[in-house]
Scaffold this motif. Structure first.
Motif, short mmCIF file in Angstrom:
data_model
loop_
_atom_site.label_atom_id
_atom_site.label_comp_id
_atom_site.label_asym_id
_atom_site.label_seq_id
_atom_site.Cartn_x
_atom_site.Cartn_y
_atom_site.Cartn_z
N GLN A 118 0.86 -1.19 0.00
CA GLN A 118 0.00 0.00 0.00
C GLN A 118 0.89 1.23 0.00
O GLN A 118 1.80 1.36 0.83
N ARG A 178 -2.85 6.41 -10.69
CA ARG A 178 -3.38 5.36 -9.81
C ARG A 178 -3.48 4.04 -10.56
O ARG A 178 -3.13 2.99 -10.04
N GLU A 179 -3.98 4.09 -11.79
CA GLU A 179 -4.15 2.88 -12.59
C GLU A 179 -2.81 2.22 -12.90
O GLU A 179 -2.68 1.00 -12.85
N GLN A 193 -1.55 0.48 -9.81
CA GLN A 193 -2.33 -0.73 -9.57
C GLN A 193 -1.89 -1.85 -10.51
O GLN A 193 -1.82 -3.02 -10.12
N ASP A 194 -1.59 -1.51 -11.76
CA ASP A 194 -1.10 -2.50 -12.73
C ASP A 194 0.21 -3.14 -12.26
O ASP A 194 0.53 -4.26 -12.64
N LEU A 221 -1.28 -0.67 -4.32
CA LEU A 221 -2.53 0.00 -4.04
C LEU A 221 -2.21 1.40 -3.52
O LEU A 221 -1.54 1.54 -2.50
#
Length: 85
Positions: free
Chosen positions: A34, A56-57, A60-61, A65
């Motif tokens: 995180q 953010r994406e 995440q990939d 997080l």
């Protein structure tokens, strides 16, 4: 004892000065996949907020997080939009 999914907390501060965005300070804290990010950007905070979803994406990939993202500017300075390429 830590479980296999737990890691030691890690933190770092990064200062950059981009021609189009101005000076930006990133404070990064990572714990158990995180990421908590605090960004100080006097000249481009509004632009960074408006464009934070792709960031953010991408994180995440990579399996991270982004549990907290805080972007701020010095309220006494005018907000400039970065120059378009």
């Amino acid at each position: 004892p830590q479980s296999a999914d737990e890691t030691e907390p890690s933190s770092s501060t990064l200062q950059l000065d981009w021609p189009t965005l101005g000076p930006i300070t990133f404070q990064l804290n990572l714990l158990n996949q995180q990421l908590l990010v605090h960004i100080h950007a006097d000249q481009s905070a509004d632009y960074l907020v408006e464009n934070s979803l792709p960031w953010r994406e991408r994180l995440q990939d990579q399996g991270l997080l982004l549990s907290q993202l805080h972007i701020e500017a010095d309220p006494n300075l005018p907000q400039d939009q970065p120059d378009e390429p």
